[in-house]
Design an enzyme around this catalytic site. Sequence first.
Site, PDB file in Angstrom:
ATOM      1  N   SER A 129       0.828  -1.209   0.000  1.00 14.67           N
ATOM      2  CA  SER A 129       0.000   0.000   0.000  1.00 14.67           C
ATOM      3  C   SER A 129       0.862   1.258   0.000  1.00 14.67           C
ATOM      4  O   SER A 129       1.969   1.285   0.560  1.00 14.67           O
ATOM      5  CB  SER A 129      -0.853  -0.049   1.267  1.00 14.67           C
ATOM      6  OG  SER A 129      -1.246   1.236   1.656  1.00 14.67           O
ATOM      7  N   TYR A 154      -1.903  -0.162  10.166  1.00 13.72           N
ATOM      8  CA  TYR A 154      -2.094  -0.893   8.900  1.00 13.72           C
ATOM      9  C   TYR A 154      -0.823  -0.790   8.049  1.00 13.72           C
ATOM     10  O   TYR A 154      -0.300  -1.788   7.545  1.00 13.72           O
ATOM     11  CB  TYR A 154      -3.295  -0.303   8.153  1.00 13.72           C
ATOM     12  CG  TYR A 154      -3.384  -0.677   6.698  1.00 13.72           C
ATOM     13  CD1 TYR A 154      -3.715  -1.978   6.314  1.00 13.72           C
ATOM     14  CD2 TYR A 154      -3.145   0.263   5.688  1.00 13.72           C
ATOM     15  CE1 TYR A 154      -3.807  -2.330   4.967  1.00 13.72           C
ATOM     16  CE2 TYR A 154      -3.240  -0.085   4.351  1.00 13.72           C
ATOM     17  CZ  TYR A 154      -3.566  -1.373   3.988  1.00 13.72           C
ATOM     18  OH  TYR A 154      -3.652  -1.719   2.660  1.00 13.72           O
TER      19      TYR A 154
HETATM   20  N1  LIG Z   1      -8.397  -1.202  -2.275  1.00 10.70           N
HETATM   21  C1  LIG Z   1      -7.385  -0.355  -2.114  1.00 10.70           C
HETATM   22  O1  LIG Z   1      -7.522   0.858  -2.376  1.00 10.70           O
HETATM   23  C2  LIG Z   1      -6.060  -0.835  -1.608  1.00 10.70           C
HETATM   24  C3  LIG Z   1      -5.014   0.109  -1.482  1.00 10.70           C
HETATM   25  C4  LIG Z   1      -3.781  -0.317  -1.010  1.00 10.70           C
HETATM   26  C5  LIG Z   1      -3.569  -1.652  -0.713  1.00 10.70           C
HETATM   27  N2  LIG Z   1      -4.592  -2.554  -0.841  1.00 10.70           N
HETATM   28  C6  LIG Z   1      -4.324  -3.956  -0.510  1.00 10.70           C
HETATM   29  O2  LIG Z   1      -4.782  -4.760  -1.579  1.00 10.70           O
HETATM   30  C7  LIG Z   1      -5.293  -5.991  -1.081  1.00 10.70           C
HETATM   31  C8  LIG Z   1      -6.719  -6.190  -1.537  1.00 10.70           C
HETATM   32  O3  LIG Z   1      -7.527  -5.125  -1.037  1.00 10.70           O
HETATM   33  P1  LIG Z   1      -9.090  -5.079  -1.235  1.00 10.70           P
HETATM   34  O4  LIG Z   1      -9.449  -3.660  -1.413  1.00 10.70           O
HETATM   35  O5  LIG Z   1      -9.478  -6.083  -2.262  1.00 10.70           O
HETATM   36  O6  LIG Z   1      -9.580  -5.545   0.211  1.00 10.70           O
HETATM   37  P2  LIG Z   1     -10.794  -6.528   0.601  1.00 10.70           P
HETATM   38  O7  LIG Z   1     -11.002  -6.365   2.056  1.00 10.70           O
HETATM   39  O8  LIG Z   1     -11.945  -6.278  -0.322  1.00 10.70           O
HETATM   40  O9  LIG Z   1     -10.215  -7.965   0.280  1.00 10.70           O
HETATM   41  C9  LIG Z   1      -9.404  -8.691   1.168  1.00 10.70           C
HETATM   42  C10 LIG Z   1      -9.990 -10.091   1.310  1.00 10.70           C
HETATM   43  O10 LIG Z   1      -9.117 -10.852   2.158  1.00 10.70           O
HETATM   44  C11 LIG Z   1      -9.915 -11.700   2.946  1.00 10.70           C
HETATM   45  N3  LIG Z   1      -9.152 -12.060   4.150  1.00 10.70           N
HETATM   46  C12 LIG Z   1      -8.777 -11.241   5.159  1.00 10.70           C
HETATM   47  N4  LIG Z   1      -8.113 -11.937   6.107  1.00 10.70           N
HETATM   48  C13 LIG Z   1      -8.051 -13.220   5.662  1.00 10.70           C
HETATM   49  C14 LIG Z   1      -7.496 -14.418   6.200  1.00 10.70           C
HETATM   50  N5  LIG Z   1      -6.890 -14.446   7.387  1.00 10.70           N
HETATM   51  N6  LIG Z   1      -7.602 -15.557   5.482  1.00 10.70           N
HETATM   52  C15 LIG Z   1      -8.247 -15.571   4.285  1.00 10.70           C
HETATM   53  N7  LIG Z   1      -8.807 -14.475   3.735  1.00 10.70           N
HETATM   54  C16 LIG Z   1      -8.699 -13.309   4.416  1.00 10.70           C
HETATM   55  C17 LIG Z   1     -11.173 -10.890   3.271  1.00 10.70           C
HETATM   56  O11 LIG Z   1     -12.283 -11.713   3.584  1.00 10.70           O
HETATM   57  C18 LIG Z   1     -11.368 -10.107   1.968  1.00 10.70           C
HETATM   58  O12 LIG Z   1     -12.325 -10.732   1.132  1.00 10.70           O
HETATM   59  C19 LIG Z   1      -5.149  -5.920   0.431  1.00 10.70           C
HETATM   60  O13 LIG Z   1      -3.947  -6.559   0.777  1.00 10.70           O
HETATM   61  C20 LIG Z   1      -5.070  -4.439   0.707  1.00 10.70           C
HETATM   62  O14 LIG Z   1      -4.384  -4.182   1.907  1.00 10.70           O
HETATM   63  C21 LIG Z   1      -5.819  -2.172  -1.296  1.00 10.70           C
END
Ligand SMILES: NC(=O)c1ccc[n+]([C@@H]2O[C@H](COP(=O)([O-])OP(=O)(O)OC[C@H]3O[C@@H](n4cnc5c(N)ncnc54)[C@H](O)[C@@H]3O)[C@@H](O)[C@H]2O)c1
Length: 324
Positions: A129, A154
Site C-alpha cells: 500500500s 495498517y
Molecule cells: N483497495 C485499495 O484501495 C487498496 C489500497 C492499497 C492496498 N490494498 C491492498 O490490496 C489488497 C486487496 O484489497 P481489497 O481492497 O481487495 O480488500 P478486501 O477487504 O476487499 O479484500 C481482502 C480479502 O481478504 C480476505 N481475508 C482477510 N483476512 C483473511 C485471512 N486471514 N484468510 C483468508 N482471507 C482473508 C477478506 O475476507 C477479503 O475478502 C489488500 O492486501 C489491501 O491491503 C488495497
Amino acid sequence: MKIYNLVTGAAGFVGFSLCLVLLKNGQNIIGIDNINSYYDVSIKKKRISILKKYPNFKFLKIDLRNFKKLKYNLRLYNIKKIFHFAAQAGVRHSINHPEEYVSNNLVATHNLLELCRKKKINRLIFASSSSVYGKPTKKKIKEIHDTNKPLQFYAATKKSCELMAHSYSSMYKIKTTVLRFFTLYGPWGRPDMALFKFTKSILENKKIEVYNYGNHQRDFTYIDDAVMAIIKASNEKLTNKVSYKIYNVGNGKSVKLKYYINLLEKKLKIKAKIKYLPMQKGDVKGILSENKKIKKLKTFQKNKVDVETGVNRFIDWYKKYHKI
Ligand SMILES: NC(=O)c1ccc[n+]([C@@H]2O[C@H](COP(=O)([O-])OP(=O)(O)OC[C@H]3O[C@@H](n4cnc5c(N)ncnc54)[C@H](O)[C@@H]3O)[C@@H](O)[C@H]2O)c1
C-alpha cells in the site's frame, strides 16, 4: 498436471477483479478467502458466485492463519504463482483494532511465505500500500522514498510484510513483486471506502462525514488500470540477481476529495449533505504516485481511466447492483 495460479483474498475487491480477468484469459485459478465480516459479507459471496461460473475457477474457504489447513488443502495442486491479496485492509479500522492486522497481515503473510518455501512455489505478487510512505515529504512519491516511518498500524503491517517477503525472497529464491497500490476504486469496490460510503449516504439522503474539510488529495486509481498493472508486473521475468521488485501502482494525478464528491453529486443529481470534520489521527493530507518505474513494463493502457469516467462507471455499477 494442471498449472494453477493462487489468488488469496479472491472474495475481496481487488482479488475478485483480478480473478475475472485471469479467468477470461483462460488461466486456472484457485481462489482462497475466509469471507470475514469486516464489511458486508453478501458482496463477497456475490463476487465468488460470479467467479464460480468459470470452470477454470476453484474456491477454497480457508483462513490463512490456519497453516495446517492451508497446506493440506493445497497438497494436490501444482501452483506456479501466488497473488497474495488477502489482508485486513482499511487504514482507519487499524486505529482501534490493531490485533486484527497482526493476525491477518503478519501471521497470514508469514504462513503464505512458508507455503511458498515448503511447496517450492517461486513466484509471489504481494499487495502492499502507498500508506507505507507515511507522511509524504515529496510531491510525487517514488519507490525509493523513505518507508521507515509508517503512520497507521495498517501501514506498519504492510511494510513488515514487505520485509518478510524480502527475506524469504533472498533466502529461498522466491521471486517477489511488491505492488504499492494508491486508493483503488471502481465497480465491485469496498463498502468501507469513501466512494461507496458517500454514494450510499447521498442516495439515502444522509449526511456524509468529510475529514480535513474536504482538502485531502488522493491518487484515485481505477481498478481496471490496477489489474492491468498487476498482470504485467506478474509476467515480468525476475532473475536470481534481481529477485525482489517494488512498484507503485497509481493513476499519477492528484484529486481533491471535494472534487470527487462534486463528481458524485453531478452524476447522482443530488446535492450531498456534508459534515466537515478536522484531520483524523494518522491521516495523510495528500499523496501522489510517481509511476515512471511501472510504466517501463508498458503496464497501463494508453489512456488510463480518468476520475470523471471512473466515478460514472462506479455509479452505474452501484445502481445496477442495488437495483436502484
Ligand atoms: N483497495 C485499495 O484501495 C487498496 C489500497 C492499497 C492496498 N490494498 C491492498 O490490496 C489488497 C486487496 O484489497 P481489497 O481492497 O481487495 O480488500 P478486501 O477487504 O476487499 O479484500 C481482502 C480479502 O481478504 C480476505 N481475508 C482477510 N483476512 C483473511 C485471512 N486471514 N484468510 C483468508 N482471507 C482473508 C477478506 O475476507 C477479503 O475478502 C489488500 O492486501 C489491501 O491491503 C488495497
